[in-house]
Design a protein around this motif. Structure first.
Motif, PDB file in Angstrom:
ATOM      1  N   ASP A 101       0.741   2.858  11.685  1.00 51.71           N
ATOM      2  CA  ASP A 101       0.203   3.431  10.445  1.00 51.71           C
ATOM      3  C   ASP A 101      -1.147   2.772  10.172  1.00 51.71           C
ATOM      4  OD1 ASP A 101      -0.395   4.530   8.015  1.00 51.71           O
ATOM      5  OD2 ASP A 101       1.417   3.863   6.997  1.00 51.71           O
ATOM      6  N   PHE A 140      -3.223   3.130   7.908  1.00 47.86           N
ATOM      7  CA  PHE A 140      -3.519   2.825   6.509  1.00 47.86           C
ATOM      8  C   PHE A 140      -3.088   1.407   6.128  1.00 47.86           C
ATOM      9  CE2 PHE A 140      -3.528   7.408   6.663  1.00 47.86           C
ATOM     10  CZ  PHE A 140      -4.580   7.759   5.826  1.00 47.86           C
ATOM     11  N   MET A 183       5.364   9.142  -5.199  1.00 45.48           N
ATOM     12  CA  MET A 183       4.980  10.546  -5.038  1.00 45.48           C
ATOM     13  C   MET A 183       5.293  11.367  -6.285  1.00 45.48           C
ATOM     14  SD  MET A 183       6.412  11.103  -1.145  1.00 45.48           S
ATOM     15  CE  MET A 183       6.590  12.834  -1.443  1.00 45.48           C
ATOM     16  N   ARG A 243       6.977   0.076   7.214  1.00 49.55           N
ATOM     17  CA  ARG A 243       5.824   0.756   7.804  1.00 49.55           C
ATOM     18  C   ARG A 243       5.905   0.819   9.325  1.00 49.55           C
ATOM     19  NH1 ARG A 243       1.534  -3.659   5.618  1.00 49.55           N
ATOM     20  NH2 ARG A 243       2.941  -3.433   3.835  1.00 49.55           N
ATOM     21  N   CYS A 292       6.071   4.502  -1.044  1.00 52.22           N
ATOM     22  CA  CYS A 292       5.005   5.483  -1.266  1.00 52.22           C
ATOM     23  C   CYS A 292       5.350   6.328  -2.488  1.00 52.22           C
ATOM     24  CB  CYS A 292       4.828   6.372  -0.034  1.00 52.22           C
ATOM     25  SG  CYS A 292       3.471   7.556  -0.224  1.00 52.22           S
ATOM     26  N   GLN A 324       7.042  11.362   4.767  1.00 54.23           N
ATOM     27  CA  GLN A 324       7.651  10.123   4.265  1.00 54.23           C
ATOM     28  C   GLN A 324       9.054  10.355   3.708  1.00 54.23           C
ATOM     29  OE1 GLN A 324       4.544  11.252   3.532  1.00 54.23           O
ATOM     30  NE2 GLN A 324       3.232   9.601   2.754  1.00 54.23           N
ATOM     31  N   TYR A 361       0.871  -1.181   0.000  1.00 52.16           N
ATOM     32  CA  TYR A 361       0.000   0.000   0.000  1.00 52.16           C
ATOM     33  C   TYR A 361       0.900   1.220   0.000  1.00 52.16           C
ATOM     34  CZ  TYR A 361       1.051   0.949   4.923  1.00 52.16           C
ATOM     35  OH  TYR A 361       1.682   1.262   6.105  1.00 52.16           O
ATOM     36  N   ALA A 362       0.328   2.384  -0.287  1.00 52.12           N
ATOM     37  CA  ALA A 362       1.111   3.615  -0.267  1.00 52.12           C
ATOM     38  C   ALA A 362       1.339   4.004   1.193  1.00 52.12           C
ATOM     39  CB  ALA A 362       0.383   4.721  -1.022  1.00 52.12           C
ATOM     40  N   THR A 363       2.507   3.683   1.691  1.00 52.31           N
ATOM     41  CA  THR A 363       2.816   3.843   3.109  1.00 52.31           C
ATOM     42  C   THR A 363       2.798   5.313   3.515  1.00 52.31           C
ATOM     43  OG1 THR A 363       4.195   1.870   2.980  1.00 52.31           O
ATOM     44  CG2 THR A 363       4.487   3.274   4.910  1.00 52.31           C
ATOM     45  N   LYS A 364       2.011   5.611   4.523  1.00 52.02           N
ATOM     46  CA  LYS A 364       1.880   6.988   4.985  1.00 52.02           C
ATOM     47  C   LYS A 364       2.817   7.315   6.152  1.00 52.02           C
ATOM     48  CE  LYS A 364      -1.417   7.938   2.067  1.00 52.02           C
ATOM     49  NZ  LYS A 364      -1.426   6.662   1.342  1.00 52.02           N
ATOM     50  N   LYS A 365       3.216   6.271   6.893  1.00 51.22           N
ATOM     51  CA  LYS A 365       4.080   6.502   8.048  1.00 51.22           C
ATOM     52  C   LYS A 365       5.130   5.402   8.130  1.00 51.22           C
ATOM     53  CE  LYS A 365       3.887   7.538  13.010  1.00 51.22           C
ATOM     54  NZ  LYS A 365       3.018   7.623  14.211  1.00 51.22           N
ATOM     55  N   GLN A 394       5.861  16.538   3.131  1.00 49.59           N
ATOM     56  CA  GLN A 394       5.399  15.164   3.332  1.00 49.59           C
ATOM     57  C   GLN A 394       6.451  14.389   4.123  1.00 49.59           C
ATOM     58  OE1 GLN A 394       2.990  13.557  -0.227  1.00 49.59           O
ATOM     59  NE2 GLN A 394       4.312  15.109  -1.143  1.00 49.59           N
TER      60      GLN A 394
END
Length: 210
Positions: free
Chosen positions: A190, A192, A156, A186, A154, A69, A11-15, A67
């Protein structure tokens, strides 16, 4: 983990966990995967920067719309395009072909001359757009390999290209940044990571033509 299991896992890792770092042998796998990415005409008008420097990452975060990340990831990958795809660039590519495959020059000459002529007629913006498409191919390939290696990522587009070019001194190398990929592991909190994937029904996006 099968290929589909890996794609469902990613998944698009947010943290990111900023205390976990990717082992060097894993980074080497990603470097090789980047170099093995297919590109139009096999010309490879792209390069990838691998940044593992927290001070520099913090600097780049400021021009990435802040951001997190960018600074908390283990490594930051910056996908760049070649600004000069000209006769010399094409000739070097064909010299590599001759060296690696021992292909006779008379076999290579027609295609080589076609490419030299074709690119000489293209505007700089057209070449840049073409090269950018090759960078997206590489990004997709790296995302898949990351998933298979259980490396979080992630992708971007949200960053200031000219500021990246300035900070990383890319203009001097006839390069321009076009995509950014923070990679790492991750964070446990997180939220998400546990979200179910939302995709259109398969029958709406894939058709069989008999």
């Amino acid at each position: 983990m099968t290929s589909l299991e890996a794609l469902k896992w990613r998944y698009a890792t947010k943290k990111f966990d900023n205390e976990k770092y990717i082992a060097e042998h894993k980074i080497n796998i990603l470097k090789e995967a980047f170099n093995l990415t297919p590109t139009s005409y096999g010309l490879q008008p792209i390069k990838m920067l691998v940044i593992h420097n927290k001070s520099l990452q913090m600097q780049l975060q400021k021009v990435s719309y802040n951001q997190m990340q960018v600074s908390t990831c283990s490594h930051l990958l910056v996908f760049c395009i070649e600004k000069k795809v000209n006769k010399d660039f094409i000739l070097k590519n064909f010299e590599r072909i001759k060296e690696v495959r021992a292909t006779p020059d008379e076999v290579l000459a027609p295609f080589r001359e076609f490419l030299i002529d074709d690119f000489s007629k293209k505007e700089a913006e057209e070449i840049e757009n073409w090269a950018t498409k090759q960078a997206y191919l590489a990004l997709g390939n790296i995302l898949t390999v990351c998933a298979y290696e259980q490396i979080d990522a992630c992708p971007m587009e949200g960053f200031e290209i000219e500021k990246y070019n300035e900070i990383l001194q890319l203009k001097q190398q006839q390069l321009s940044s076009c995509l950014v990929l923070p990679i790492g592991y991750r964070a446990e909190d997180d939220q998400f990571a546990d979200f179910k994937k939302v995709r259109r029904p398969l029958e709406e996006v894939v058709y069989n033509v008999n």
